[in-house]
Design a protein around this motif. Structure first.
Motif, mmCIF file in Angstrom:
data_model
loop_
_atom_site.group_PDB
_atom_site.id
_atom_site.type_symbol
_atom_site.label_atom_id
_atom_site.label_comp_id
_atom_site.label_asym_id
_atom_site.label_seq_id
_atom_site.Cartn_x
_atom_site.Cartn_y
_atom_site.Cartn_z
ATOM 1 N N PHE A 75 0.779 -1.259 -0.080
ATOM 2 C CA PHE A 75 -0.108 0.115 -0.025
ATOM 3 C C PHE A 75 0.891 1.192 0.100
ATOM 4 O O PHE A 75 2.121 1.336 0.285
ATOM 5 N N SER A 76 0.220 2.431 -0.194
ATOM 6 C CA SER A 76 1.068 3.697 -0.349
ATOM 7 C C SER A 76 1.234 4.260 0.878
ATOM 8 O O SER A 76 0.746 3.909 2.108
ATOM 9 N N LEU A 77 2.242 5.125 1.125
ATOM 10 C CA LEU A 77 2.513 5.923 2.345
ATOM 11 C C LEU A 77 0.997 6.483 2.786
ATOM 12 O O LEU A 77 0.941 6.465 4.080
ATOM 13 N N GLN A 78 0.360 7.097 2.174
ATOM 14 C CA GLN A 78 -0.779 7.948 2.367
ATOM 15 C C GLN A 78 -1.597 6.579 3.103
ATOM 16 O O GLN A 78 -2.249 7.129 4.251
ATOM 17 N N THR A 79 -2.025 5.738 2.795
ATOM 18 C CA THR A 79 -2.717 4.277 3.237
ATOM 19 C C THR A 79 -2.316 4.182 4.652
ATOM 20 O O THR A 79 -2.983 4.105 5.563
ATOM 21 N N ALA A 80 -0.776 3.895 4.746
ATOM 22 C CA ALA A 80 -0.339 3.787 5.987
ATOM 23 C C ALA A 80 -0.426 4.941 6.967
ATOM 24 O O ALA A 80 -0.758 4.601 8.272
ATOM 25 N N LEU A 81 -0.270 6.126 6.559
ATOM 26 C CA LEU A 81 -0.445 7.120 7.601
ATOM 27 C C LEU A 81 -2.028 7.301 8.056
ATOM 28 O O LEU A 81 -2.158 7.377 9.409
ATOM 29 N N VAL A 82 -2.939 6.995 7.020
ATOM 30 C CA VAL A 82 -4.326 7.060 7.515
ATOM 31 C C VAL A 82 -4.578 5.841 8.480
ATOM 32 O O VAL A 82 -5.387 5.890 9.349
ATOM 33 N N ASN A 83 -3.782 4.774 8.381
ATOM 34 C CA ASN A 83 -4.051 3.596 9.200
ATOM 35 C C ASN A 83 -3.637 3.992 10.598
ATOM 36 O O ASN A 83 -4.121 3.323 11.397
ATOM 37 N N LEU A 84 -2.764 5.215 10.791
ATOM 38 C CA LEU A 84 -2.201 5.465 12.176
ATOM 39 C C LEU A 84 -3.365 5.679 13.061
ATOM 40 O O LEU A 84 -3.178 5.802 14.110
ATOM 41 N N THR A 85 -4.408 6.201 12.613
ATOM 42 C CA THR A 85 -5.488 6.824 13.258
ATOM 43 C C THR A 85 -6.316 5.596 14.003
ATOM 44 O O THR A 85 -7.025 5.652 15.171
ATOM 45 N N MET A 86 -6.194 4.362 13.387
ATOM 46 C CA MET A 86 -6.983 3.207 13.770
ATOM 47 C C MET A 86 -8.352 3.278 13.294
ATOM 48 O O MET A 86 -9.119 2.369 13.742
ATOM 49 N N HIS A 132 -9.055 3.873 10.163
ATOM 50 C CA HIS A 132 -9.186 3.763 8.785
ATOM 51 C C HIS A 132 -10.211 2.999 8.222
ATOM 52 O O HIS A 132 -10.781 3.312 6.804
ATOM 53 N N GLU A 133 -10.887 1.837 8.543
ATOM 54 C CA GLU A 133 -11.851 1.184 8.035
ATOM 55 C C GLU A 133 -13.088 2.079 7.847
ATOM 56 O O GLU A 133 -13.817 1.798 6.934
ATOM 57 N N LEU A 134 -13.277 2.858 9.007
ATOM 58 C CA LEU A 134 -14.467 3.628 8.787
ATOM 59 C C LEU A 134 -14.395 4.580 7.718
ATOM 60 O O LEU A 134 -15.404 4.867 7.118
ATOM 61 N N LEU A 135 -13.104 4.940 7.133
ATOM 62 C CA LEU A 135 -12.879 5.793 6.040
ATOM 63 C C LEU A 135 -12.836 4.828 4.699
ATOM 64 O O LEU A 135 -12.318 5.599 3.751
ATOM 65 N N ARG A 136 -13.077 3.543 4.981
ATOM 66 C CA ARG A 136 -13.036 2.637 3.539
ATOM 67 C C ARG A 136 -11.535 2.788 3.345
ATOM 68 O O ARG A 136 -11.276 2.408 1.931
ATOM 69 N N VAL A 137 -10.571 2.899 4.256
ATOM 70 C CA VAL A 137 -9.081 2.711 3.718
ATOM 71 C C VAL A 137 -8.671 1.454 4.051
ATOM 72 O O VAL A 137 -8.860 0.981 5.249
ATOM 73 N N PRO A 138 -7.809 0.665 3.305
ATOM 74 C CA PRO A 138 -7.595 -0.687 3.618
ATOM 75 C C PRO A 138 -6.561 -0.595 4.705
ATOM 76 O O PRO A 138 -5.945 0.148 4.976
ATOM 77 N N HIS A 139 -6.394 -2.013 5.120
ATOM 78 C CA HIS A 139 -5.615 -2.107 6.422
ATOM 79 C C HIS A 139 -4.123 -2.585 5.944
ATOM 80 O O HIS A 139 -4.284 -3.197 4.795
ATOM 81 N N VAL A 140 -3.356 -1.719 6.430
ATOM 82 C CA VAL A 140 -1.789 -2.267 6.001
ATOM 83 C C VAL A 140 -1.627 -3.824 6.443
ATOM 84 O O VAL A 140 -0.541 -4.300 5.910
#
Length: 348
Positions: free
Chosen positions: A115-126, A128-136
């Protein structure tokens, strides 16, 4: 801020059997990932025994959380202290795990899990699933569910309704079941999946076990909660087959009666101690190791042993280098904050 009434025993002794159950659940999930799920995703170079039932260690984790979170809430005076203590417990290890997993997968590659760095950064919030962002790392799916449960318990504590937690859970499990059945009948698969996400029926078993351990629940109430929870598994189903429910129920009941105190095997207790960091880092990093070693003509069993060992070592480093220092810093901050806000006795 709402104060939570102190329990008769404000700081009950640590239940080592909880650590043992955590350790067992973490090992079961890891073995499932490295045998059955890895085989489904990438295929081992030679067939081997697959521990498919290990995936249901997650349901045991949910029941343990039900027990632990209710116990934790009875140890704090203010609901906000619970929020801060959970954040200090969860986030430092999680941030470390996200960074490690993202780095390893980016450097060494893992098909369909890069995944992209942007995805990883959004994952840091915990969140991310609510934002439809995939899990690292796909194991993070359970964290959204855990956070939802923490929010529910915080609301009950804040509104001072924890003493009525059993009837509240009866109502919530019934509503969850009806919502899933209605969504299925209407052909609304998305809403059906959404309604099933809380897994309240398993958290309920842990909540019930804690109340039983304190002698604070009547037999009729306990039976009704178990009945509606099992009815959910029979009529709706979940990610675990129906037979998993009575197994988790039996373990939760044994925990409430003190029948698991024989689980004092030190390696299992230590596994429980490091289980949270281990759970966070074992999967994708382990997959990278297994793929590399099997590509180098290693036997799958040997590759799995190396992957498990790497997970253990990383978990130990995170536990002692990140998790425990963060918890100590939080406790020191709380003590200092308490000292600053304390009112001198002659002014009280």
């Amino acid at each position: 801020m709402t104060r939570i009434p102190a329990a008769p025993e404000a700081n009950p002794p640590r239940l080592v059997e909880l650590d043992a159950l955590r350790g067992f659940a973490a090992l079961a999930v890891a073995l499932y990932h490295f045998t059955a799920e890895y085989s489904d995703l990438y295929g081992h170079t030679v067939p081997l025994w697959e521990m498919r039932f290990g995936k249901y260690g997650v349901q045991l984790f949910f029941a343990i959380s039900g027990f632990v979170i209710l116990m934790s809430l009875e140890r704090v005076e203010r609901a906000r202290d619970f929020v801060w203590s959970r954040a200090a417990r969860l986030y430092p290890s999680y941030w470390t795990a996200v960074a490690l997993t993202f780095t390893v997968v980016t450097l060494f590659g893992l098909p369909e899990r890069e995944f992209s760095l942007q995805t990883a950064l959004v994952n840091l919030t915990m969140f991310h699933e609510l934002l439809r962002v995939p899990h690292v790392d796909t194991v993070y799916w359970t964290l959204t569910i855990e956070l939802s449960f923490y929010l529910l318990m915080f609301v009950l504590a804040y509104t001072r309704t924890l003493p009525r937690v059993i009837p509240i859970f009866i109502v919530l499990v019934v509503l969850q079941t009806l919502a899933e059945l209605a969504a299925q009948a209407l052909g609304m698969t998305f809403l059906s999946r959404l309604a099933s996400r809380p897994h309240l029926q398993y958290f309920a078993l842990g909540v019930l076990a804690f109340k039983q351990s304190r002698g604070e629940v009547s037999l009729p109430s306990a039976l009704v909660l178990v009945a509606v929870s099992f009815a959910h598994e029979v009529f709706v189903g979940s990610e675990a087959p129906a037979p998993v429910f009575p197994v988790v129920l039996g373990l939760a009941y044994a925990l409430s009666r003190g029948w698991l105190r024989w689980l004092t095997w030190r390696p299992l207790l230590f596994m429980g101690f490091i289980s949270y960091p281990f759970y966070l880092v074992h999967q994708n990093i382990g997959y990278v190791i297994i793929r590399r070693l099997e590509a180098a003509a290693w036997r799958p069993e040997a590759a799995i042993v190396v992957a498990m060992t790497a997970g253990f070592l990383l978990a130990i480093v995170i536990t002692y280098g990140v998790e425990q220092p963060a918890l100590r810093a939080f406790r020191q901050w709380r003590r200092r904050a308490g000292a600053r806000t304390a009112v001198p006795s002659h002014l009280a």
